[in-house]
Design a protein around this motif. Sequence first.
Motif, mmCIF file in Angstrom:
data_model
loop_
_atom_site.group_PDB
_atom_site.id
_atom_site.type_symbol
_atom_site.label_atom_id
_atom_site.label_comp_id
_atom_site.label_asym_id
_atom_site.label_seq_id
_atom_site.Cartn_x
_atom_site.Cartn_y
_atom_site.Cartn_z
ATOM 1 N N ARG A 14 0.549 -13.816 -85.366
ATOM 2 C CA ARG A 14 1.458 -14.896 -84.969
ATOM 3 C C ARG A 14 0.672 -16.145 -84.588
ATOM 4 O O ARG A 14 1.044 -17.259 -84.956
ATOM 5 C CB ARG A 14 2.338 -14.440 -83.810
ATOM 6 N N LEU A 15 -0.392 -15.963 -83.841
ATOM 7 C CA LEU A 15 -1.222 -17.107 -83.460
ATOM 8 C C LEU A 15 -1.877 -17.753 -84.680
ATOM 9 O O LEU A 15 -1.990 -18.976 -84.758
ATOM 10 C CB LEU A 15 -2.281 -16.678 -82.449
ATOM 11 N N ALA A 16 -2.301 -16.936 -85.641
ATOM 12 C CA ALA A 16 -2.915 -17.476 -86.857
ATOM 13 C C ALA A 16 -1.902 -18.265 -87.681
ATOM 14 O O ALA A 16 -2.234 -19.310 -88.245
ATOM 15 C CB ALA A 16 -3.517 -16.352 -87.693
ATOM 16 N N MET A 17 -0.656 -17.768 -87.741
ATOM 17 C CA MET A 17 0.370 -18.502 -88.487
ATOM 18 C C MET A 17 0.618 -19.877 -87.863
ATOM 19 O O MET A 17 0.691 -20.895 -88.571
ATOM 20 C CB MET A 17 1.671 -17.695 -88.542
ATOM 21 N N ILE A 18 0.727 -19.912 -86.547
ATOM 22 C CA ILE A 18 0.930 -21.194 -85.862
ATOM 23 C C ILE A 18 -0.295 -22.085 -86.045
ATOM 24 O O ILE A 18 -0.179 -23.281 -86.316
ATOM 25 C CB ILE A 18 1.212 -20.960 -84.365
ATOM 26 N N GLY A 19 -1.474 -21.510 -85.887
ATOM 27 C CA GLY A 19 -2.710 -22.277 -86.013
ATOM 28 C C GLY A 19 -2.899 -22.860 -87.398
ATOM 29 O O GLY A 19 -3.320 -24.015 -87.537
ATOM 30 N N PHE A 20 -2.589 -22.086 -88.419
ATOM 31 C CA PHE A 20 -2.771 -22.567 -89.785
ATOM 32 C C PHE A 20 -1.836 -23.732 -90.081
ATOM 33 O O PHE A 20 -2.260 -24.764 -90.606
ATOM 34 C CB PHE A 20 -2.550 -21.428 -90.785
#
Length: 106
Positions: A14-20
Amino acid sequence: MAFDGPAPERINGRLAMIGFVAAIALELTRGQNIFSQIQNGGIMWFIGTTILFSIASLVPLFKGVSADSRSEGVMTSDAELWNGRLAMVGLIALAYTEYIKGGTLV
């Protein structure tokens, strides 16, 4: 919270999706690469987002609700895991490409 438990990969995904999405959006709007974004206040946003999404992801698990039990249609728990994995790879690829290139991707 075990290494192979349901929480770590889901939270990281989830954090990677937001970060990307945030990294690409800021790159397109401000023209900053990912390293400039981190240096210009991105660390505080990262810490805040990490705390918020970690707590929001853990609360249902502590209440006994599993991600698999709430999966229906195209929004399944497997789809979320794969999207998170792809976002993790995307963030690494973005950072590596910008490092090698010496500037923004776009």
